[in-house]
Design an enzyme around this catalytic site. Structure first.
Site, short mmCIF file in Angstrom:
data_model
loop_
_atom_site.label_atom_id
_atom_site.label_comp_id
_atom_site.label_asym_id
_atom_site.label_seq_id
_atom_site.Cartn_x
_atom_site.Cartn_y
_atom_site.Cartn_z
CB SER A 257 -0.90 0.00 1.24
OG SER A 257 -0.07 0.09 2.39
CE LYS A 258 -1.26 5.97 -4.17
NZ LYS A 258 -2.72 5.81 -4.28
NE ARG A 259 0.81 0.36 6.39
CZ ARG A 259 1.80 -0.45 6.74
NH1 ARG A 259 2.84 0.03 7.39
NH2 ARG A 259 1.76 -1.74 6.45
CB THR A 260 5.37 0.74 2.66
OG1 THR A 260 4.76 0.09 1.53
CG2 THR A 260 4.80 0.18 3.94
N GLY A 261 5.18 3.61 0.52
CA GLY A 261 5.85 4.17 -0.67
C GLY A 261 5.01 3.97 -1.92
#
Ligand code: GLU
Length: 480
Positions: A257-261
């Site tokens: 997910s975008k949470r990690t890039g």
């Protein structure tokens, strides 16, 4: 369904946004299987979900695939013998096939209103049942259907799902999978606007386009029994399915997910990951060569690819591994090959500056966008606190002495290249008995505005004599 031994694979993106990096992995495996077997790889656009269409997304998807160096043998832009390759241009085809199912009694018109369907689902939920269509319209009499049609009542067309049957298939990755039809809803095949749903269009198209192998994400696994039933209804042989694992966040928690890039194929290119590094990374994210090789060009991958080394376990999207591969591919490039790439990320640099910076920086960056931060000091004066100059515990008066003498030395230089700078600075340090580490911290901060920088003396020729002096003066003023 391998017709004459020809392997045909396809990637079928929906133009509802950017191509996800997981989609690029699917595509890579599709591509490799087709090429390895001297077959064809097809690109098809699945745009039946009109509500979710994002303008421009189809073109961007096609372009990003090309930018990664991949291509297709048949597709919306180049055509082919089984076109059109955009589903909304195939509506007549779907009409023909849905009629066949209606005639055979394997699909039926559903006149239920949204309102009724919503109420039905709520009641089912309240009594802890799995929400599904109650087959109300399956039991309409021919007269009732006729009357509804005459009254122009909008309808969808649903597939008839038999009760209590087992559907078994052999997934290429997961092995034997069983479903009970009691768990399957009477899927809408044609929406009230006449456009098919994914489930219907995908089956008709995969069949007509003679697709032999379908790679797709695990999220489609529960749809497989519906698709297999449709193949059965038509009397068609289904393709072989491989439902790929999902990519997990680097911390192992949840889907990537975008949470990690970044998660979009385009974003990685924008950040300065090289296509060959990303492809190499994706190759190993769900497949292994059966030995410990880790570097593969696209051609090598195609030659080595086989269905028996696909992973069952969801892989972690290990960004560190990606960085490592990117570094490897960056450093493999000649300085000349890097020139245009560096230029793109350092648009303010002159060609002379680039010539100086490439050999210095190529060893020190993970991805090309790092160049922007690492060379910011070349194009602007970075704000910093004067305490940073004294980071190594240097006395303020000693720092002023260092900076002033260095400035004078630089003022007197007739040529400004690395060798001369290095020799003169080292002489200055030893004449004054300065500590080398201390000197370079003061100097580095004065020039770059930061304690962590690329090799500062190597970069000075790119900064130029005048700017170097200016930065030293600013530092002296801060301390005075
Ligand atoms: N159009 C589907 C998607 O965007 C493709 C699924 C499939 O490959 O069957 O994910």
């Amino acid at each position: 369904m391998i017709d004459n031994g020809v392997v045909r694979t396809r990637m079928a993106p929906s133009p509802t946004g950017e191509l996800h990096i997981g989609g690029l992995r699917t595509l890579l495996y599709d591509y490799a299987l087709a090429k390895k077997n001297k077959g064809q790889f097809i690109l098809r656009i699945e745009d039946t979900d009109q509500k979710r269409l994002v303008p421009g997304s189809q073109d961007r998807i096609l372009q990003v695939i090309k930018d990664y160096g991949l291509s297709w043998d048949e597709g919306p832009d180049i055509g082919g013998s089984y076109g059109p390759y955009i589903q909304t241009q195939r509506l007549e085809i779907y009409q023909k096939y849905i009629k066949e199912l209606l005639n055979k009694g394997l699909a039926y018109r559903c006149f239920c209103t949204e309102d009724r369907l919503t109420k039905m689902r709520e009641t089912q939920k309240a009594s802890k049942q799995v929400p599904r269509y109650d087959q109300h319209c399956l039991h309409l009499t021919p007269e009732e259907i006729q009357k509804n049609l005459e009254n122009k009542i909008p309808y969808t067309i649903r597939m008839t799902i038999p009760r209590n049957q087992t559907i078994v298939f052999e997934d290429l990755i997961r092995g034997k999978i069983k479903f009970n039809t009691n768990d399957i809803d009477d899927q809408v095949l044609i929406k009230s606007n006449g456009i098919p749903t994914y489930h219907f269009a995908v089956v008709v198209d995969d069949h007509l386009m003679k697709i032999t192998h379908v790679f797709r994400g695990e999220e489609w696994l529960t749809s497989a029994p519906k698709h297999l039933l449709l193949y059965q209804y038509f009397g068609w042989e289904p393709p072989l399915f491989a439902h790929l694992t999902v990519l997990l966040n680097p911390d192992g928690k949840g889907k990537l997910s975008k949470r990690t890039g970044s998660t979009h194929a385009r974003a990685f290119l924008d950040e300065g990951y090289l296509p060959e590094a990303m492809l190499n990374f994706l190759m190993l994210l769900g497949w292994n060569p059966g030995d410990d090789r880790e570097f593969f060009t696209l051609d090598e991958f195609v030659q080595s690819f086989s269905l028996d080394h696909l992973h069952k376990k969801s892989p972690i999207f290990d960004r560190k591994k990606l960085d490592y591969l990117n570094g490897y591919y960056l450093r493999k490039k000649t300085n000349q090959e890097l020139f245009e790439l560096f230029k793109k990320y350092l648009p303010k640099s002159t060609d002379d500056q680039l010539e100086i910076l490439i050999p210095v920086l190529k060893e020190r960056i993970v991805k090309l966008s790092d160049l922007t931060t690492q060379t910011k000091f070349l194009f602007e004066n970075i704000e910093y606190e004067k305490e940073l100059l004294l980071k190594k515990g240097t006395d303020s008066s000693l720092a002023i002495d260092i900076l002033t003498k260095t400035k004078n030395l630089i003022l007197g230089l007739n040529s400004f290249n690395f060798e001369i700078l290095q020799t003169s600075l080292m002489n200055l340090i030893s004449t004054n008995n300065w500590n080398v580490g201390e000197f370079f911290m003061v100097f580095r901060v004065a020039i770059c505005g930061s304690a962590f920088t690329p090799p500062v003396v190597e970069c000075l020729p790119a900064l130029g004599q005048e700017k170097t002096i200016e930065k030293l003066s600013i530092a002296i003023n801060k301390l005075s």
